[in-house]
Design a protein around this motif. Structure first.
Motif, PDB file in Angstrom:
ATOM      1  N   VAL A 199      -8.174  -9.663   6.641  1.00  0.00           N
ATOM      2  CA  VAL A 199      -8.628 -10.002   5.291  1.00  0.00           C
ATOM      3  C   VAL A 199      -9.559 -11.208   5.401  1.00  0.00           C
ATOM      4  CG1 VAL A 199      -7.931 -10.748   2.985  1.00  0.00           C
ATOM      5  CG2 VAL A 199      -6.449  -9.209   4.285  1.00  0.00           C
ATOM      6  N   ILE A 200     -10.784 -11.022   4.946  1.00  0.00           N
ATOM      7  CA  ILE A 200     -11.748 -12.123   4.933  1.00  0.00           C
ATOM      8  C   ILE A 200     -11.731 -12.719   3.539  1.00  0.00           C
ATOM      9  CG2 ILE A 200     -14.179 -12.758   5.240  1.00  0.00           C
ATOM     10  CD1 ILE A 200     -12.754 -11.597   7.775  1.00  0.00           C
ATOM     11  N   THR A 201     -11.513 -14.029   3.473  1.00  0.00           N
ATOM     12  CA  THR A 201     -11.456 -14.641   2.147  1.00  0.00           C
ATOM     13  C   THR A 201     -12.216 -15.962   2.163  1.00  0.00           C
ATOM     14  OG1 THR A 201      -9.947 -15.247   0.361  1.00  0.00           O
ATOM     15  CG2 THR A 201      -9.220 -15.783   2.559  1.00  0.00           C
ATOM     16  N   THR A 202     -12.722 -16.366   1.021  1.00  0.00           N
ATOM     17  CA  THR A 202     -13.508 -17.602   0.951  1.00  0.00           C
ATOM     18  C   THR A 202     -13.285 -18.270  -0.397  1.00  0.00           C
ATOM     19  OG1 THR A 202     -15.757 -18.485   1.150  1.00  0.00           O
ATOM     20  CG2 THR A 202     -15.561 -16.375   0.066  1.00  0.00           C
ATOM     21  N   LEU A 203     -13.511 -19.600  -0.421  1.00  0.00           N
ATOM     22  CA  LEU A 203     -13.286 -20.333  -1.676  1.00  0.00           C
ATOM     23  C   LEU A 203     -14.374 -20.011  -2.699  1.00  0.00           C
ATOM     24  CD1 LEU A 203     -12.216 -23.810  -0.246  1.00  0.00           C
ATOM     25  CD2 LEU A 203     -10.777 -21.858  -0.870  1.00  0.00           C
ATOM     26  N   CYS A 204     -15.601 -19.791  -2.190  1.00  0.00           N
ATOM     27  CA  CYS A 204     -16.668 -19.357  -3.100  1.00  0.00           C
ATOM     28  C   CYS A 204     -17.709 -18.566  -2.301  1.00  0.00           C
ATOM     29  CB  CYS A 204     -17.326 -20.533  -3.818  1.00  0.00           C
ATOM     30  SG  CYS A 204     -18.100 -21.681  -2.718  1.00  0.00           S
ATOM     31  N   GLN A 205     -18.440 -17.733  -2.973  1.00  0.00           N
ATOM     32  CA  GLN A 205     -19.483 -16.940  -2.313  1.00  0.00           C
ATOM     33  C   GLN A 205     -20.845 -17.401  -2.822  1.00  0.00           C
ATOM     34  OE1 GLN A 205     -17.957 -12.546  -1.534  1.00  0.00           O
ATOM     35  NE2 GLN A 205     -18.043 -12.932  -3.733  1.00  0.00           N
ATOM     36  N   THR A 206     -21.821 -17.470  -1.895  1.00  0.00           N
ATOM     37  CA  THR A 206     -23.152 -17.885  -2.343  1.00  0.00           C
ATOM     38  C   THR A 206     -24.039 -16.680  -2.671  1.00  0.00           C
ATOM     39  OG1 THR A 206     -23.789 -17.994  -0.023  1.00  0.00           O
ATOM     40  CG2 THR A 206     -23.127 -20.065  -1.082  1.00  0.00           C
ATOM     41  N   ASN A 207     -23.586 -15.487  -2.264  1.00  0.00           N
ATOM     42  CA  ASN A 207     -24.369 -14.285  -2.569  1.00  0.00           C
ATOM     43  C   ASN A 207     -23.420 -13.113  -2.838  1.00  0.00           C
ATOM     44  OD1 ASN A 207     -26.643 -12.692  -2.888  1.00  0.00           O
ATOM     45  ND2 ASN A 207     -26.789 -12.212  -0.689  1.00  0.00           N
ATOM     46  N   GLY A 208     -22.474 -13.351  -3.750  1.00  0.00           N
ATOM     47  CA  GLY A 208     -21.482 -12.310  -4.076  1.00  0.00           C
ATOM     48  C   GLY A 208     -22.176 -11.079  -4.624  1.00  0.00           C
ATOM     49  N   ARG A 209     -21.672  -9.914  -4.248  1.00  0.00           N
ATOM     50  CA  ARG A 209     -22.353  -8.675  -4.637  1.00  0.00           C
ATOM     51  C   ARG A 209     -21.445  -7.764  -5.431  1.00  0.00           C
ATOM     52  NH1 ARG A 209     -23.355  -5.557  -0.208  1.00  0.00           N
ATOM     53  NH2 ARG A 209     -22.387  -6.862   1.358  1.00  0.00           N
ATOM     54  N   GLY A 210     -22.057  -7.047  -6.379  1.00  0.00           N
ATOM     55  CA  GLY A 210     -21.373  -5.948  -7.053  1.00  0.00           C
ATOM     56  C   GLY A 210     -21.938  -4.656  -6.485  1.00  0.00           C
ATOM     57  N   ARG A 211     -21.727  -3.573  -7.203  1.00  0.00           N
ATOM     58  CA  ARG A 211     -22.275  -2.302  -6.723  1.00  0.00           C
ATOM     59  C   ARG A 211     -23.772  -2.270  -7.006  1.00  0.00           C
ATOM     60  NH1 ARG A 211     -19.378   2.393  -9.153  1.00  0.00           N
ATOM     61  NH2 ARG A 211     -19.983   1.308 -11.032  1.00  0.00           N
ATOM     62  N   LEU A 212     -24.465  -1.360  -6.321  1.00  0.00           N
ATOM     63  CA  LEU A 212     -25.887  -1.106  -6.563  1.00  0.00           C
ATOM     64  C   LEU A 212     -26.714  -2.386  -6.509  1.00  0.00           C
ATOM     65  CD1 LEU A 212     -25.339   1.292  -9.621  1.00  0.00           C
ATOM     66  CD2 LEU A 212     -25.818   1.963  -7.278  1.00  0.00           C
ATOM     67  N   GLY A 213     -26.352  -3.281  -5.596  1.00  0.00           N
ATOM     68  CA  GLY A 213     -27.115  -4.511  -5.426  1.00  0.00           C
ATOM     69  C   GLY A 213     -26.961  -5.520  -6.555  1.00  0.00           C
TER      70      GLY A 213
END
Ligand code: ADP
Length: 240
Positions: free
Chosen positions: A30-44
């Motif tokens: 499981v990869i986990t992080t406190l925050c994402q700088t380029n979090g993605r949803g579907r379809l970009g």
């Protein structure tokens, strides 16, 4: 199923990292992080990922022959059960896997696969976020916004994985049919009258009434031209 948590302070995207390392990581990493700088949803699309949210991606290596087409649905179901267990909030599933409290989104799922080798299941839950950017147009919420309380993100993660593990094992060994009723009991379309519009990014849209979910997790849409079976894939669903 055993999970091994790899925790980072900051990553562009847990899915991106997990996909890039999936071949060398074992199932249950499981990869986990406190925050994402380029979090993605579907379809970009973008997933807003400020600190205080849960961002995790689980590496899965399903046995050959397992029908895991409903994986996004069971990930959503696990998140829904976890949100309720930690906060008491009833979070409803918008097919295939968005999680809504009222009409606002509190969690999302992004599965990415290189089948038959591996599949990465990303789960994002808005936990302690106090607000979102204006671009989301007031359509997002968090456990904090809904309850006025702060939660341990690690607890929310542990509880989510606690639901996810058995659901995934069940899906791999017996398919979605036995899980479907649990999904339907939390499915927003069952209770809201069910008029929905499906688009796949192109001009062709389908609209009609919710008419059930198949044993594989596909949506049954009752249209003027009969019942259509909609596969999760890359479609987007809007409720009227
Ligand atoms: P859709 O709901 O259209 O299928 P996705 O599942 O791909 O879309 O999620 C991305 C969308 O979710 C974004 O376009 C944005 O509208 C919304 N969104 C982005 N970040 C968040 C967040 N942290 N919480 C809730 N909704 C978000």
């Amino acid at each position: 199923m055993d999970f091994t948590i790899h925790c980072f302070d900051k990553l562009p995207s847990t899915n991106e990292y997990a996909v890039s390392k999936a071949e060398s990581l074992p199932e249950g990493a499981v990869i986990t992080t406190l925050c994402q700088t380029n979090g993605r949803g579907r379809l970009g699309r973008k997933w807003e990922s400020g600190c205080g949210g849960l961002y995790m991606s689980v590496v899965l290596k399903p046995p050959a022959g397992a029908d895991i087409r409903a994986l996004p649905l069971i990930a959503g179901l696990a998140a829904s059960c976890a949100v309720e267990k930690v906060s008491g909030l009833k979070a409803m599933l918008k097919w295939p896997n968005d999680l809504l409290v009222g009409s606002k989104k509190i969690a999302g799922i992004l599965t990415e696969s290189k089948l038959p080798i591996h599949i990465v299941c990303g789960i994002g839950i808005n936990v302690n976020g106090e607000g979102f950017s204006p671009e989301l147009g007031g359509k997002a919420t968090s456990l904090f916004i809904e309850t006025g309380r702060k939660f341990s993100v690690a607890d929310v993660q542990g509880v989510t994985l606690g639901f996810f593990g058995p659901l995934y094992e069940n899906l791999c060994s017996r398919g979605f049919a036995g899980i479907k009723n649990g999904y339907l009991s939390r499915c927003v379309h069952v209770s809201d009258g069910g008029f929905i519009k499906i688009s796949n990014g192109g001009e062709r849209a389908e609209e009609g009434y919710f008419s059930g979910i198949t044993d594989e997790g596909a949506l049954l849409l009752s249209t003027g031209r009969g019942i259509k079976t909609i596969l999760a894939g890359d479609v987007s669903l809007r409720m009227a």
